[in-house]
Design a protein around this motif. Structure first.
Motif, PDB file in Angstrom:
ATOM      1  N   HIS A 108      68.880  41.684 -19.616  1.00 45.63           N
ATOM      2  CA  HIS A 108      69.457  41.930 -18.458  1.00 45.63           C
ATOM      3  C   HIS A 108      69.741  40.552 -17.558  1.00 45.63           C
TER       4      HIS A 108
ATOM      5  N   HIS B 224      68.726  39.199 -14.704  1.00 45.00           N
ATOM      6  CA  HIS B 224      68.039  38.565 -13.800  1.00 45.00           C
ATOM      7  C   HIS B 224      67.373  37.350 -13.891  1.00 45.00           C
TER       8      HIS B 224
ATOM      9  N   HIS C 253      66.388  49.638 -13.903  1.00 40.46           N
ATOM     10  CA  HIS C 253      65.952  48.162 -13.465  1.00 40.46           C
ATOM     11  C   HIS C 253      66.988  47.367 -12.647  1.00 40.46           C
TER      12      HIS C 253
ATOM     13  N   ASP D 103      62.879  44.467 -18.920  1.00 49.90           N
ATOM     14  CA  ASP D 103      62.102  44.816 -17.791  1.00 49.90           C
ATOM     15  C   ASP D 103      62.375  46.335 -17.555  1.00 49.90           C
TER      16      ASP D 103
HETATM   17 ZN   LIG Z   1      64.252  41.947 -14.256  1.00 49.37          ZN
END
Ligand SMILES: [Zn+2]
Length: 203
Positions: free
Chosen positions: A54, A56, A115, A132
């Motif tokens: 992802h 982030h 998430h 996550d």
């Molecule tokens: Zn994350």
């Protein structure tokens, strides 16, 4: 296939180095590119591809430099491109469920939003890199921008249907533990158990 866990940065992030003979992939390279480059060199590995679970910052931080120096574009689900803050020229965006062949590695990206909107789990053989989305005994936060608790429940339900011997490797080593098995999570993870219990309501 060999899997090395590189625990990097102040948030116990796990970068995974997947290798077979001299070929390698990186999952979520972040924080310390010198260490990652050093590890590749020390093991004599040829980096063929990079995947993000992802977008982030703690999973992608500083990776542009590594990608540029290896002439690679990182595979990322298109919904998480903006979150990543990475320049378009180092990204290989894709949409939804996909299978990629990179050298000897077959990488199956399974969308698991919740998430983040573009979060995926990456399946390579019997290993599943869960970012996550799924942790041993827990799931990722669902109170962040682009999070969605209902999507998370669907994603956990989807993961619960994978073969029980599937070994999971999470995006952080919270409490020193980053790995488990789907079979174990089905029995012990309260978030996954709730998703299974509520299957009829969720789907
Ligand atoms: Zn994350």
């Amino acid at each position: 296939m060999n899997i090395d866990v590189l625990e990097l940065g102040p948030m116990a992030n796990c970068t995974y180095l997947v290798s077979q003979d001299k070929d390698a992939l990186l999952i979520d390279p972040a924080w310390d590119m010198n260490y990652i480059e050093h590890t590749l060199k020390e093991k004599g590995l040829n980096l063929l591809g990079v995947f993000f679970t992802h977008g982030h910052f703690d999973h992608v931080k500083e990776s542009a430099q590594l990608l540029q120096s290896h002439g690679l574009k990182a595979y990322i689900e298109e919904n998480d491109i903006i979150l990543s803050g990475l320049p378009a020229e180092v990204l290989h965006p894709y949409r939804g469920e996909q299978t990629f062949q990179v050298g000897p590695f077959t990488v199956h990206a399974i969308p698991t939003p919740g998430h983040t909107a573009g979060g995926v789990c990456l399946q390579i053989g019997e290993a599943l890199f869960t970012g996550d989305t799924l942790f041993p005994g827990a799931c990722g936060r669902v109170d962040l921008p682009s999070s969605d608790p209902r999507e998370m429940r669907k994603s956990l339900l989807k993961l619960s249907k994978l073969p029980e011997e599937t070994r999971i490797f999470a995006g952080h080593s919270y409490g020193g533990k980053c790995s488990s098995y789907i079979g174990q999570e089905r029995l012990k993870n309260p978030f996954m158990r709730n998703a299974i219990k509520d299957e009829k309501v969720i789907s």
